[in-house]
Design a protein around this motif. Structure first.
Motif, short mmCIF file in Angstrom:
data_model
loop_
_atom_site.label_atom_id
_atom_site.label_comp_id
_atom_site.label_asym_id
_atom_site.label_seq_id
_atom_site.Cartn_x
_atom_site.Cartn_y
_atom_site.Cartn_z
N ALA A 28 -10.15 3.80 26.17
CA ALA A 28 -9.57 2.80 25.43
C ALA A 28 -9.25 2.28 23.58
CB ALA A 28 -11.24 1.48 25.28
N HIS A 67 -7.68 5.23 32.71
CA HIS A 67 -6.76 4.18 31.55
C HIS A 67 -5.92 2.66 32.29
CE1 HIS A 67 -3.61 3.17 29.00
NE2 HIS A 67 -4.36 3.27 28.12
N ASP A 109 -7.76 1.09 34.83
CA ASP A 109 -8.66 0.13 34.82
C ASP A 109 -9.46 0.55 36.42
OD1 ASP A 109 -8.95 -1.63 32.27
OD2 ASP A 109 -7.65 -2.30 33.87
#
Length: 302
Positions: free
Chosen positions: A34, A93, A95
């Motif tokens: 994130a 990364h 999702d």
């Protein structure tokens, strides 16, 4: 020669490291990406861990290995850490939930068994039952839900799992540095390769990483790399392979529970079923050789 049983406390500590620390790294990766670009974070993780471990080994008086052994360790590091772990980091990364990534990575022992067969290592019927069961689990996991809508994420984790499995089997048949020196070289090499890939891909920090991002990087470097790998090396020297590799069917459960409890992740009924099927498959493959040992061959006198 009988293997001397290890002391109880070190054994419990090593199993905790493999079960819960390695199981938690999937969730921590999710927190880290994130703030960090994925390949940059993975590269920094392994470069930092490898540098610290190498410095500690040299201060202890360890000698650098031969060029051949070091080169082999570097190739194993690329297969296991740069490609294997790097693919998981990039997928998260994009999702892919941490729990789903861990379930997919749990198929590594299944692929390793297939590669073992290619290298001429004997396999048993129960292990092939495990492979077939695992394929059913993979189909269930990819036929709907999170991976069904993210085919590139699924492909990346599959490629990473195949690379980790091949590197594990191939690495067991070549000359590698002794002890933790192999791990230090593998991590240093993976760190350099991942940071180079990050640069070529144009990754850059658009903002200063948050405190969560720095803590995630530190946790992955110290606990997920140095401590967990040291624990694994201790176990493979001290207990049976069945116990040492039992993390393969504990890690996904830990990762799923952490993702649901603290990351707000969800899993459909089909994905829960896929988790159960894949864990069963890994148990069949890893424990099959001990539950159903081969019959001794009786040679007839000529």
């Amino acid at each position: 020669m009988l293997r001397r049983p290890p002391a109880l406390l070190p054994l419990i500590a090593a199993l905790f490291a493999l079960y819960f620390i390695w199981g938690s790294t999937y969730f921590v990766i999710r927190l880290g990406v994130a703030s960090w670009p994925p390949m940059m974070m993975a590269g920094l993780r392994f470069l930092m861990a490898g540098a610290v471990l190498m410095a500690w080994l040299l201060l202890k008086g360890e000698r650098l290995p031969s060029w051949r052994a070091a080169g082999n360790a570097a190739l194993v590091g690329i297969l296991l850490l740069a490609i294997g772990n790097g693919a998981v980091t990039v997928a998260e990364h994009q999702d892919v939930p941490s729990g789903i990534a861990a379930v997919m990575v749990a198929t590594v022992p299944l692929f390793a068994m297939c590669f073992s067969r290619l290298f001429g290592i004997q396999t048993r019927w129960i292990e092939w039952v495990g492979i077939a069961t695992g394929l059913v689990g993979i189909i269930l996991l990819n036929s709907g839900g999170h991976l069904g809508g993210n085919p590139w994420g699924a492909i990346m984790i599959l490629v990473g799992s195949l690379s980790w499995a091949f590197g594990s089997v191939w690495g067991s048949r070549i000359t590698l540095p002794q002890g933790m020196m192999a791990g230090a070289i593998e991590m240093l090499t993976a760190g350099v390769v991942l940071l180079a890939a990050s640069s070529l891909a144009g990754e850059e920090l658009t903002a200063r990483p948050t405190l969560q991002g720095f803590l995630a990087l530190g946790y992955l470097s110290l606990f997920g790399s140095i401590i967990a790998i040291s624990a694994y090396m201790f176990l493979i020297r001290s207990v049976t392979p069945a116990i040492a590799t039992s993390y393969a069917y504990v890690n996904p459960v830990v990762a799923v529970l952490l993702g649901i409890s603290f990351g707000g992740e969800t899993m459909s009924a089909r994905e829960w079923l896929a988790l159960a099927v894949i864990v069963l498959a890994v148990i069949l493959v890893t424990l099959g050789k001990y539950l159903f040992p081969p019959r001794p061959r009786v040679e007839r006198c000529k």
